[in-house]
Design an enzyme around this catalytic site. Sequence first.
Site: not given
Ligand code: XLS
Ligand code: NI
Ligand code: NI
Length: 435
Positions: A231, A103, A100
């Site tokens: 995601e 990060d 990110h």
């Molecule tokens: C949080 C998510 C995050 C994503 C990226 O639960 O898994 O880490 O992978 O923002």
């Molecule tokens: Ni994730």
């Molecule tokens: Ni997660």
Amino acid sequence: MEYFKGIGKIKYEGKNSDNPFAFKYYDPEKIIAGKSLKEHFKFAVAYWHSFCGQGADPFGVGTQEFPWDAAKDPLQAAKNKADAAFEFLTKIGFEYFCFHDFDLIAEGQTLSESEKRVEKISDYIKEKQKETEKKLLWGTANCFTNPRYMNGAATNPDFKVVARAGAQVKIALDTTIKLGGENYVFWGGREGYISLLNTDMGRELDHMARFLTMARDYARSQGFKGTFFIEPKPMEPSKHQYDFDAATSIGFLKKYGLEDDFKLNIEVNHATLALHTFEHELAVAGCENMLGSIDANRGDYQNGWDTDQFPNNIQEVAVAMLVFLKYGGLQGGGVNFDAKLRRNSTDLEDLFHAHIGGADTFARGLIVADKILNDSNFSSTINKRYSSFDSGDGKKFENGNLSIEDLFQIAKNSKNIEKISGKTEFLENIINNYI
Ligand code: XLS
Ligand code: NI
Ligand code: NI
């Protein structure tokens, strides 16, 4: 400076090795189903968990004291963190990392300050990538930690916040492109609601689609050729997240015409939070041709939180790898260890044990799945279950050549329907026998 002292390059030594700092199953060059394990998986280290997360939980502060965090100056601290990250990547031998924006370096007080910081640290990381030949699997923007995002980012009811999220995503896209990122991820942590009482869901979904469309158009205009991933996750931190699961996300992408540029990044623990299995989510994405990438981890099957433990459940992964192979693996993505050490795992070397175990679990799962498909009666049992559609009226049905009246006539003319066993336990035994 060396951060992980006394640990050398992790090698594959085979299953009889008792060296805890060696892979037992993950032989990067081993060929399975026509590809090396390294190519199948494209293993990636998650910057946030491995080099940022200090183990804080709602009941206590972090337990980790990372030596790379010691510097007072944010740029120096970020450079030290990058040194540690690339040392780790080199020693563990994975080719990829994911991040990110914040990060990489702490967010600044203002947008321009943050932009400058990200620019400087990405220059530094680009150099490190050249030296070490490490690649970026995907980048993303953290649009959920800062309090300004408490009501969401792209779905915030305040347009000013939406614009701010847009600025952050623009910078994250620029950075991803600059570092040769192969993909870009959207995880909508706060894109959802806490209470439906104050939420106009339809309007927020339209906003989210508009936002994603703008991000895609911008990235394409800058020459980005990679894939965008959504995601899915059902909840946490929101009570309800719009990208609830794979099926919901695919429906959303298709409704708004985004299905050609976006695929899914399936995370194991998010599947379990949605009350699905990992393999279910892979299959939903796979049969839509949208299986893009994997965030590898594992939930806790007793408490049901997003515990993000490192993968170690061979049976779970082996079954998932059957689906993985069925759909021809991942489209553009890889296997990112979106997993964190337990709060009381406080030795720096624990990061090695965790990633070694995760890689071995995936390697073993894939090897097992491949053997099952090639050597056992697994596939033929499933094919046999559907054989009534291979010819005759079943075939005509599949081809769209029968009407409901035809079904009526066929049913009227046919004799008793015999019971056909689903063979569940037989198949379960095959899985275990090959592990
Ligand atoms: C949080 C998510 C995050 C994503 C990226 O639960 O898994 O880490 O992978 O923002
Ligand atoms: Ni994730
Ligand atoms: Ni997660």
